[in-house]
Design an enzyme around this catalytic site. Structure first.
Site, PDB file in Angstrom:
ATOM      1  N   SER A  76      32.477  30.896  72.418  1.00 42.43           N
ATOM      2  CA  SER A  76      31.437  30.717  73.437  1.00 42.43           C
ATOM      3  C   SER A  76      31.779  29.713  74.526  1.00 42.43           C
ATOM      4  O   SER A  76      30.982  29.519  75.449  1.00 42.43           O
ATOM      5  CB  SER A  76      30.114  30.308  72.779  1.00 42.43           C
ATOM      6  N   LYS A  79      31.236  31.048  77.941  1.00 38.25           N
ATOM      7  CA  LYS A  79      29.979  31.026  78.688  1.00 38.25           C
ATOM      8  C   LYS A  79      29.989  30.041  79.855  1.00 38.25           C
ATOM      9  O   LYS A  79      29.152  30.161  80.756  1.00 38.25           O
ATOM     10  CB  LYS A  79      28.809  30.732  77.749  1.00 38.25           C
ATOM     11  N   SER A 133      23.633  28.630  73.518  1.00 41.53           N
ATOM     12  CA  SER A 133      24.769  29.539  73.378  1.00 41.53           C
ATOM     13  C   SER A 133      24.318  30.931  72.951  1.00 41.53           C
ATOM     14  O   SER A 133      24.978  31.598  72.147  1.00 41.53           O
ATOM     15  CB  SER A 133      25.797  28.991  72.385  1.00 41.53           C
ATOM     16  N   LYS A 253      30.231  22.227  76.387  1.00 44.19           N
ATOM     17  CA  LYS A 253      29.988  23.564  75.824  1.00 44.19           C
ATOM     18  C   LYS A 253      30.696  23.645  74.480  1.00 44.19           C
ATOM     19  O   LYS A 253      31.807  23.144  74.331  1.00 44.19           O
ATOM     20  CB  LYS A 253      30.497  24.678  76.753  1.00 44.19           C
TER      21      LYS A 253
END
Length: 317
Positions: A76, A79, A133, A253
């Site tokens: 992820s 993203k 997420s 992140k």
């Protein structure tokens, strides 16, 4: 101040194309002094992550690195690039987007708190993709991009190329595919670029939690009739350090799939020094957090970073 991206980016999209050319370019030094004294070697923390990079943001000097050029799945972390393109496209953030069956995870079978048929604004989905997420949120953002998911992924790769992320490839916008791959070196470029040019992303990703206004929630206990309730829905940031008083995070992140291990990218201020931290393929969420804590403690015990662009010696593990 935003610099001009090096190289020409040709995009066949509506509103997003021009935005790419107005963003900052990154330049990274080619020479690294890897000569280390015995005390420096002794001070390097032992880390679980398979790939690590810690950069002094002001100079671009690597302070610590381990397999930093190894290409690996990034889960992820994907993203972050998804969010950049959503903002560049300048589509209305208050536009309502429905979650559909197209947003179902058919790769890993993960669930979501976003039910099919529910509607959220693009801005809400951006928050949910970055903070919680959420994979359906990220896919819906790519699906509603001008030209759809196929055009969105092509633009992700063009952006990576423009940023000099030459060992990075994207195949979808969520990170569920292990074919989304990058290196710690490439991701540090992305973090620095996003931090310099996207205040919206800095604000969202450094927020500890996010609450949706009153939402329709359907609950059903075993052997009982489903009940419809209206209540606020809260989401915590997947990076626990965004809720910690002793961390000063500017952007972050996380990511996880089995093939990628536990991943974390951050911009943070540690010991009055702005740094970028990239951890890829840690075995276990707690090990990822422990690695970040060890790096923080190591930086706090190290001499202050140079105040100019002179390069200090890099440490390797």
């Amino acid at each position: 101040m935003k610099l001009v991206l090096s190289g020409l980016i040709l995009l066949c999209v509506h509103t997003g194309a021009a935005a790419l050319d107005s963003r900052a370019s990154l330049q990274w030094g080619d020479q690294r002094d890897t000569t280390l004294s015995a005390p420096e070697l002794a001070s390097i923390p032992e880390l679980n992550a398979h790939s690590v990079l810690v950069l002094d943001q002001a100079s671009g000097q690597p302070l610590l690195e381990k397999n930093a050029s190894l290409q690996t799945p990034i889960a992820s972390i994907t993203k972050l690039m998804t969010a950049l393109l959503v903002i560049d496209a300048a589509q209305p953030l208050d536009e309502q987007i429905a979650i559909t069956e197209e947003d179902r995870d058919t790769l890993k079978g993960t669930g979501s708190r976003l039910a099919f048929g529910t509607r959220y604004t693009r801005g809400q989905l951006l928050h949910l993709a970055l903070i919680a997420s959420d994979n359906r949120a990220a896919h819906a953002l790519g699906r509603t991009y001008p030209g759809g998911v196929k055009r969105f992924v092509a633009t992700m790769n063009r952006m990576a190329h423009a940023l000099g992320m030459n060992d990075t490839v994207y195949v979808e916008p969520t990170g569920l595919s292990s074919s989304n791959r990058s290196t710690a070196l490439d991701l540090a470029k992305l973090v620095s670029y996003a931090y310099q040019n996207y205040p919206e992303i800095r604000h969202i990703t450094s927020t500890g939690n996010y609450t949706l206004d009153t939402q329709r929630v359907v609950t059903q206990k075993r052997r009982q009739k489903a009940q419809v309730q209206y209540r606020t829905v809260a989401f915590n940031n997947t990076n626990r350090f965004t809720r910690a008083d002793d961390w000063h995070i500017g952007l972050s992140k996380t990511g996880f799939i089995n093939e990628a291990g536990h991943c974390l990218i951050m911009q943070a201020q540690v010991a009055n020094r702005d740094v970028i931290i990239v951890l890829l393929d840690a075995q276990g969420r707690n090990n990822r957090a422990s690695d970040a804590t060890r790096i923080k403690e190591w930086l706090e015990s190290s001499p202050p970073a140079p105040t100019d662009n002179r390069r200090a010696a890099a440490s390797r593990t």
